[in-house]
Design a protein around this motif. Structure first.
Motif, PDB file in Angstrom:
ATOM      1  N   SER A  46       0.869   2.202 -10.464  1.00  0.00           N
ATOM      2  CA  SER A  46       0.066   3.406 -10.217  1.00  0.00           C
ATOM      3  C   SER A  46       0.280   3.828  -8.768  1.00  0.00           C
ATOM      4  N   TYR A  47       0.565   5.121  -8.603  1.00  0.00           N
ATOM      5  CA  TYR A  47       0.900   5.662  -7.289  1.00  0.00           C
ATOM      6  C   TYR A  47      -0.128   6.707  -6.872  1.00  0.00           C
ATOM      7  N   TYR A  48      -0.465   6.706  -5.577  1.00  0.00           N
ATOM      8  CA  TYR A  48      -1.404   7.686  -5.023  1.00  0.00           C
ATOM      9  C   TYR A  48      -0.807   8.278  -3.746  1.00  0.00           C
ATOM     10  N   PRO A  49      -0.668   9.607  -3.662  1.00  0.00           N
ATOM     11  CA  PRO A  49      -0.330  10.207  -2.374  1.00  0.00           C
ATOM     12  C   PRO A  49      -1.552  10.125  -1.457  1.00  0.00           C
ATOM     13  N   VAL A  50      -1.321   9.758  -0.226  1.00  0.00           N
ATOM     14  CA  VAL A  50      -2.426   9.556   0.719  1.00  0.00           C
ATOM     15  C   VAL A  50      -2.553  10.791   1.607  1.00  0.00           C
ATOM     16  N   SER A  51      -3.779  11.278   1.739  1.00  0.00           N
ATOM     17  CA  SER A  51      -4.008  12.476   2.551  1.00  0.00           C
ATOM     18  C   SER A  51      -4.858  12.202   3.791  1.00  0.00           C
ATOM     19  N   SER A  52      -5.463  11.002   3.857  1.00  0.00           N
ATOM     20  CA  SER A  52      -6.294  10.683   5.021  1.00  0.00           C
ATOM     21  C   SER A  52      -6.402   9.170   5.171  1.00  0.00           C
ATOM     22  N   TYR A  53      -6.767   8.751   6.378  1.00  0.00           N
ATOM     23  CA  TYR A  53      -6.940   7.316   6.623  1.00  0.00           C
ATOM     24  C   TYR A  53      -8.098   6.758   5.798  1.00  0.00           C
ATOM     25  N   HIS A  91       1.787   7.217   1.414  1.00  0.00           N
ATOM     26  CA  HIS A  91       2.076   6.648   0.099  1.00  0.00           C
ATOM     27  C   HIS A  91       1.265   5.364  -0.147  1.00  0.00           C
ATOM     28  N   PHE A  92       0.859   5.185  -1.409  1.00  0.00           N
ATOM     29  CA  PHE A  92       0.190   3.943  -1.799  1.00  0.00           C
ATOM     30  C   PHE A  92       0.592   3.641  -3.237  1.00  0.00           C
ATOM     31  N   LEU A  93       1.221   2.488  -3.430  1.00  0.00           N
ATOM     32  CA  LEU A  93       1.716   2.077  -4.744  1.00  0.00           C
ATOM     33  C   LEU A  93       1.127   0.716  -5.105  1.00  0.00           C
ATOM     34  N   ARG A  94       0.583   0.632  -6.299  1.00  0.00           N
ATOM     35  CA  ARG A  94       0.002  -0.627  -6.761  1.00  0.00           C
ATOM     36  C   ARG A  94       0.730  -1.084  -8.017  1.00  0.00           C
ATOM     37  N   GLY A  95       0.983  -2.416  -8.126  1.00  0.00           N
ATOM     38  CA  GLY A  95       1.628  -2.980  -9.301  1.00  0.00           C
ATOM     39  C   GLY A  95       0.852  -4.184  -9.812  1.00  0.00           C
ATOM     40  N   ALA A  96       0.846  -4.374 -11.130  1.00  0.00           N
ATOM     41  CA  ALA A  96       0.133  -5.502 -11.741  1.00  0.00           C
ATOM     42  C   ALA A  96       0.915  -5.992 -12.952  1.00  0.00           C
ATOM     43  N   LEU A  97       1.141  -7.289 -12.998  1.00  0.00           N
ATOM     44  CA  LEU A  97       1.894  -7.917 -14.086  1.00  0.00           C
ATOM     45  C   LEU A  97       0.932  -8.426 -15.153  1.00  0.00           C
TER      46      LEU A  97
END
Length: 202
Positions: A91-98, A159-165
């Protein structure tokens, strides 16, 4: 004569006896035919990054998440080879703020924390690839947890990308251990080769 025969028979039976308790046979597990290691580019033009994925995997784009549209168009699964019977969910999220980045980071830790009740140990592996602006944490989850390995990768600004197996089978740490170790090597390859490619293509 009968008495002598009986004595010989008893002596024979006594000599064949063994006081050693029976030892159960070790549990055997189905043989796994591991795919030959080879890698290919991700090949998802709806994402703003790429990495080298195992050639034996299949990219399946996510079109819904709990009956709703995903938070971004770049949500997908890497279906592992059939013999491995598992999936890496991305799951990917574009980051717009801290503030948003902090929220995503905290959520990643919280999602791993869900497995604390069943996990026997969770090892945190810090990731820093400064030249590629790739940072994050991998979580090696031991024990009968539903997900044995998770991670997030970010450049901390855009950018923020999360992965889970996950495996599509009942969790058995003993039988899955060799498979998990095999897949972890592929995940480390993903982490080592990921690069951001600019604005999300939507």
């Amino acid at each position: 004569m009968r008495f002598l025969t009986a004595c010989c028979l008893l002596l024979f039976l006594w000599s064949c006896s063994d006081d050693t308790p029976p030892v159960p046979k070790p549990r055997s597990y189905p043989r796994v035919d591991y795919p030959q290691r080879a890698y290919t580019p991700l090949g998802a033009d709806y994402c703003s990054f790429t990495f080298e994925r195992p050639a034996s995997t299949r990219v399946v784009r996510e079109t819904s998440y709990f009956d709703e549209a995903p938070a971004d168009s770049c949500w997908f699964n890497l279906r592992l080879a059939p013999a491995l019977n598992g999936t890496i969910h991305f799951s990917y999220y574009p980051v717009s703020s801290y503030a948003q980045w902090e929220e995503l980071r905290d959520e990643a830790f919280e999602l791993v924390g869900v497995h604390n009740q069943r996990a026997s140990d969770i090892e945190e592996i810090v990731i820093h690839r400064d030249s590629a602006r790739v940072h994050g944490v991998a979580f090696d989850i031991a024990g009968p947890a539903a997900s044995p390995f998770q991670f997030f990768l970010t450049d901390t600004t855009r950018h923020f990308l999360r992965g889970a197996l996950y495996f599509e089978t009942q969790v058995n740490p003993d039988s899955l251990a060799p498979v998990i170790d095999y897949v972890k090597e592929d995940i480390y390859r993903i982490v080592e080769t990921l690069r951001w490619e600019g604005a999300n293509k939507g």
